[in-house]
Design an enzyme around this catalytic site. Sequence first.
Site, mmCIF file in Angstrom:
data_model
loop_
_atom_site.group_PDB
_atom_site.id
_atom_site.type_symbol
_atom_site.label_atom_id
_atom_site.label_comp_id
_atom_site.label_asym_id
_atom_site.label_seq_id
_atom_site.Cartn_x
_atom_site.Cartn_y
_atom_site.Cartn_z
ATOM 1 N N ASP A 1 31.829 40.768 29.428
ATOM 2 C CA ASP A 1 33.149 41.013 28.369
ATOM 3 C C ASP A 1 33.253 39.779 27.513
ATOM 4 O O ASP A 1 32.533 38.822 27.280
ATOM 5 C CB ASP A 1 34.109 41.038 29.050
ATOM 6 C CG ASP A 1 34.536 39.832 30.070
ATOM 7 O OD1 ASP A 1 33.837 38.811 30.160
ATOM 8 O OD2 ASP A 1 35.457 40.076 31.017
ATOM 9 N N ASN B 1 44.939 39.555 39.409
ATOM 10 C CA ASN B 1 45.318 40.849 39.286
ATOM 11 C C ASN B 1 44.338 41.848 39.977
ATOM 12 O O ASN B 1 44.459 43.002 39.892
ATOM 13 C CB ASN B 1 45.986 41.392 38.318
ATOM 14 C CG ASN B 1 45.106 41.561 37.033
ATOM 15 O OD1 ASN B 1 43.838 41.212 37.283
ATOM 16 N ND2 ASN B 1 45.536 41.744 35.705
ATOM 17 N N HIS C 1 41.114 42.146 38.534
ATOM 18 C CA HIS C 1 40.486 42.684 37.459
ATOM 19 C C HIS C 1 38.803 42.252 37.778
ATOM 20 O O HIS C 1 38.556 41.012 38.274
ATOM 21 C CB HIS C 1 40.754 42.476 35.870
ATOM 22 C CG HIS C 1 40.934 41.152 35.506
ATOM 23 N ND1 HIS C 1 41.787 40.319 34.922
ATOM 24 C CD2 HIS C 1 39.865 40.132 35.585
ATOM 25 C CE1 HIS C 1 41.488 39.225 34.489
ATOM 26 N NE2 HIS C 1 40.320 38.891 34.845
ATOM 27 N N GLU D 1 41.492 45.805 33.593
ATOM 28 C CA GLU D 1 42.834 45.402 34.048
ATOM 29 C C GLU D 1 43.048 46.564 34.997
ATOM 30 O O GLU D 1 42.696 47.750 35.149
ATOM 31 C CB GLU D 1 43.698 45.341 33.219
ATOM 32 C CG GLU D 1 43.460 44.105 32.069
ATOM 33 C CD GLU D 1 43.617 42.699 32.512
ATOM 34 O OE1 GLU D 1 43.485 42.393 33.641
ATOM 35 O OE2 GLU D 1 43.992 42.051 31.678
HETATM 36 C C1 GLP Z 1 38.380 36.135 33.380
HETATM 37 C C2 GLP Z 1 36.882 36.882 33.066
HETATM 38 C C3 GLP Z 1 36.363 37.552 34.486
HETATM 39 C C4 GLP Z 1 36.598 36.490 35.496
HETATM 40 C C5 GLP Z 1 38.112 36.095 35.710
HETATM 41 C C6 GLP Z 1 38.215 34.880 36.881
HETATM 42 O O1 GLP Z 1 39.424 36.728 32.499
HETATM 43 N N1 GLP Z 1 37.295 38.019 32.347
HETATM 44 O O2 GLP Z 1 35.300 37.857 34.341
HETATM 45 O O3 GLP Z 1 35.959 36.795 36.731
HETATM 46 O O4 GLP Z 1 38.987 36.062 34.701
HETATM 47 O O5 GLP Z 1 38.024 33.943 36.076
HETATM 48 P P1 GLP Z 1 38.205 32.420 36.941
HETATM 49 O O6 GLP Z 1 36.910 32.264 37.786
HETATM 50 O O7 GLP Z 1 38.099 31.258 35.898
HETATM 51 O O8 GLP Z 1 39.250 32.287 37.763
#
Ligand code: GLP
Length: 242
Positions: A67, A136, A138, A143
């Site tokens: 993404d 959440n 995702h 989402e």
């Molecule tokens: C982000 C990314 C995800 C990631 C998630 C967790 O928003 N889009 O791909 O897995 O949130 O991030 P973190 O590892 O910083 O908790």
Amino acid sequence: MDVRIYQTAAEIGEAAGEVFVQQILDKPDCVLGLATGVTPIPMYTYIGNQCNAGRVSLKKVTTFNLDEYCNLPVTHRESYYAFMHRNLFDHTDILEENVHLLNGNADDFDAECEAYEKAMAAAGGVDLQLLGIGTNGHIGFNEPSDEFSDGPFKVKLTESTITSNKIYFDTEDEMPRYALTMGIGDIMRAKKIVFIATGEGKAKAVYDMIEGPVSPKCPASILQNHKDVIVFLDKGAAKLLK
Ligand code: GLP
């Protein structure tokens, strides 16, 4: 799902990183699906170190990131383009032409998503996909929703995601409200998946993913239907599992 529980984030970085190293050793021209976030950083450090030690080369590897934020310059330190270069690509011998991220500054987002889907198919599909999880549930930026997505699309970020990620920006207004993301169909088409989560803040999402119903309300729960997923958790993230 093959669930493995570790003591520390550093141990997960090494164990999950080793799955990636083995994938590259087995198939030097493999296609990797990559993720951003704090969680994969130890793993990326491990892969960079293995590359610098001469154990593995990413010269023939192709990557597709999950993404990217919309309307954030790639030069911004929080763009996923900048994140990936800072935390992984700059520490390896990967060729820039083999690196793919969705262009969140494209004039035509639909055309960008279509082209990304085609490029993934032309590369032969993703051999090994890395995933983290949002609080959440995702994955990528898929989402919670009423239905599972298929190909890449533009998504409006939820308040929960904005709350989690805005801390990395100087001001709340700087945090993008939209992103481009691979769809759930893209993620499920990967031949193999490595999933990592650390910390108690992820415990509820991890519980819903593994022990809850398969539902687009928790997008990660779809992984229950994938035949080859390794789940790397620390004790905090595994806290609610039966
Ligand atoms: C982000 C990314 C995800 C990631 C998630 C967790 O928003 N889009 O791909 O897995 O949130 O991030 P973190 O590892 O910083 O908790």
